[in-house]
Design a protein around this motif. Structure first.
Motif, short mmCIF file in Angstrom:
data_model
loop_
_atom_site.label_atom_id
_atom_site.label_comp_id
_atom_site.label_asym_id
_atom_site.label_seq_id
_atom_site.Cartn_x
_atom_site.Cartn_y
_atom_site.Cartn_z
N ALA A 175 -46.47 24.04 -17.91
CA ALA A 175 -47.11 25.08 -17.11
C ALA A 175 -47.64 26.20 -17.99
N ALA A 176 -46.88 26.54 -19.02
CA ALA A 176 -47.25 27.68 -19.87
C ALA A 176 -46.72 27.49 -21.27
N CYS A 177 -47.40 28.14 -22.20
CA CYS A 177 -46.97 28.22 -23.60
C CYS A 177 -46.90 29.69 -23.97
N LEU A 178 -45.73 30.16 -24.37
CA LEU A 178 -45.53 31.56 -24.73
C LEU A 178 -45.48 31.69 -26.24
N VAL A 179 -46.26 32.63 -26.78
CA VAL A 179 -46.17 32.97 -28.20
C VAL A 179 -45.77 34.43 -28.31
N GLU A 180 -44.81 34.71 -29.20
CA GLU A 180 -44.33 36.07 -29.40
C GLU A 180 -45.03 36.65 -30.62
N LEU A 181 -45.84 37.68 -30.40
CA LEU A 181 -46.62 38.31 -31.46
C LEU A 181 -46.17 39.74 -31.68
N PRO A 182 -45.49 40.00 -32.79
CA PRO A 182 -44.99 39.06 -33.79
C PRO A 182 -43.62 38.52 -33.38
N GLY A 185 -46.72 40.17 -26.16
CA GLY A 185 -47.29 41.14 -27.08
C GLY A 185 -46.58 42.48 -27.04
N ALA A 186 -45.25 42.44 -26.99
CA ALA A 186 -44.50 43.69 -27.00
C ALA A 186 -44.94 44.57 -28.16
N ARG A 187 -45.31 43.94 -29.27
CA ARG A 187 -45.76 44.67 -30.46
C ARG A 187 -47.19 44.27 -30.84
N ILE A 188 -48.01 44.04 -29.85
CA ILE A 188 -49.40 43.66 -30.14
C ILE A 188 -50.14 44.79 -30.84
N TRP A 189 -49.75 46.03 -30.55
CA TRP A 189 -50.37 47.18 -31.21
C TRP A 189 -50.12 47.13 -32.71
#
Length: 470
Positions: free
Chosen positions: A146-153, A185-189
């Motif tokens: 259903a979904a693919c999650l990527v944690e950045l970073p 993207g908790a830390r996408i900034w």
């Protein structure tokens, strides 16, 4: 009655707070914060309360985030809630409870199995350990997702990131299989400098994005989910169902607006300073990743955590400089680890001096070459921007030369070249100027010239060639 003796952990916390200067993000007292928020309301022209996540500063925050990241946004009081809502929507829409994410994902490590227990999700591991996600990892998972999650970073791996090309290829792989790509993207900034792309272009690779307001932006709390109009409408519905539509979120929203205004413009400088610090550390202190991808990285050293933390307490009290957080035992016996997150206060400090404090803490010392690179009266940002000038004036024993390199295309290439040349005997400085698709260059500082054959061999092993005009 005598008060019980405070633990080392408590004493370290008090000492960190009492420091006049800090490498890390600083937080004022509650009274100072709320005084600042009142002033921010006047500066930002906020005169209306939000009510149940509508109007007022919440509406303004959603609009500003949508403008930055290029798609509609919904405010959430909690990142845990927001991420579960995103994955639930994708699973419901697909009629499939199977989702992929790294085994080090925050959702799996810190959230008490919430995605499985509350949302009935079946988790597949996209990556294991300190790996950045690629299409090859997705291809290795057969069957519908259903979904693919990527944690950045990926924070627990030292805040590591894939290249933009790798992320784009993964996004294309998801589209080809009808899988929703969700960016944690908790830390996408903090990740933008690594990718070298506008925030909207990074977010645009995914179907949905989550971001946080209280990490790099320094807000009190809160998060946002972004996606198309239908996704955001569903997210608002689930937010209400899960008790996340609070009567007032004014303080949290205003603090996030202040973070976008005051902190976001300086995050790139914090990333540069983090790299300066990592480069200045002695060889006995291992950095993960070797060249920080964001303003956060891990440091490893030999030692016992109690002994190191006891020395840390004494150093904090002596220097009133928060140069290190407490250390803990690492997975490798006999070694300790701590996380470094560089805040704006560090920009006024000299990275070489901070590195010296860290070296002394772990029973090491800076080499003569590293000590000679200090330039008193300038910040680390100044030193990084004028490497040639500082090294030539600061060390009579050093030589500097330029190597022109073909085959470099991305930030990962910069890391490979920096590590390869930096590992050569006598080399104690490498600064790479990336020119994708053309000839790039590396300024190398060493005790003496390096033979051309050694340079060619070293770069060839890393997958690059020396340009003919070098």
């Amino acid at each position: 009655m005598d008060e019980p003796e405070k633990s080392l952990k408590e004493r370290l916390r008090e000492a960190m707070i009492a420091c006049r200067e800090s490498v890390f993000p600083a937080y004022a007292s509650p009274a100072e914060v709320f005084d600042g928020l009142a002033e921010a309301c006047r500066e930002l022209g906020i005169e209306e309360w939000d009510v149940y996540a509508e109007r007022g500063p919440v509406a303004r925050l959603e609009a500003e985030v949508a403008d930055l990241l290029g798609r509609p946004a919904a405010y959430f009081p909690s990142g845990v809630m927001a991420q579960q809502v995103a994955l639930r929507i994708h699973a419901d829409n697909a009629g499939n409870r199977r989702v992929a994410m790294p085994d080090l994902s925050h959702l799996l490590v810190y959230e008490d199995d919430g995605p499985r227990i509350l949302q009935d999700l079946r988790i597949e591991h996209l990556t294991t350990g300190r790996e950045t996600p690629t299409k090859a990892h997705l291809d290795a998972i057969p069957g519908p997702l259903a979904a693919c999650l990527v944690e950045l970073p990926l924070r627990d791996a030292g805040c590591i990131l894939p290249t933009f090309d790798e992320l784009a290829e993964l996004a294309q792989g998801c589209r080809e299989r009808g899988i929703a790509l969700h960016i944690d993207g908790a830390r996408i900034w903090e990740s933008q400098q690594w990718f070298g792309k506008p925030l909207a272009e990074i977010a645009g690779l995914a179907d949905t994005v989550y971001t946080s307001f209280y990490k790099g932006l320094g807000g009190l709390a809160g998060a946002a989910l972004l996606g198309d109009d239908d996704f955001v409408a569903q997210a608002r519905l689930w937010r209400h169902r899960m008790g996340g539509t609070h009567f007032r979120s004014t303080a949290e929203a205003v603090s996030a607006l202040v973070g976008l205004r005051d902190r976001l413009p300086h995050i790139g400088e914090c990333v540069t300073w983090a790299r300066a610090l990592a480069a200045a550390l002695p060889p006995s202190v291992t950095v993960q990743p070797p060249v920080p991808h964001t303003n956060t990285f891990l440091m490893y050293a030999a030692g016992d955590s109690d002994a190191v933390n006891t020395r840390l307490l004494a150093a904090l009290e002596e220097h009133s400089l928060a140069f290190s957080r407490p250390w803990k035992a690492s997975d490798e016996p006999g070694r300790v680890v701590t996380e470094v997150t560089v805040g704006q206060g560090a920009l006024e400090l000299d990275a070489e001096i901070v590195a010296g404090h860290i070296a002394a803490l772990v029973g090491s010392r800076l080499s003569r070459e590293r000590r000679s690179k200090r330039l008193h009266g300038h910040t680390a940002g100044d030193i990084f921007g004028r490497t040639s000038e500082v090294l030539l004036k600061g060390s009579l024993m050093s030589v500097q030369f330029e190597v022109r390199i073909d085959g470099m295309t991305c930030s990962r290439c910069v890391e490979s070249v920096t590590n390869a040349l930096g590992d050569l005997d006598g080399v104690h400085g490498v600064e790479v100027d990336l020119n994708p698709g053309a000839t790039s260059s590396a300024r190398v500082t060493a005790d003496e010239p390096v033979e051309p054959r050694v340079l060619r061999s070293t770069l060839a092993k890393a997958g690059f060639t020396i340009a003919r005009d070098t």
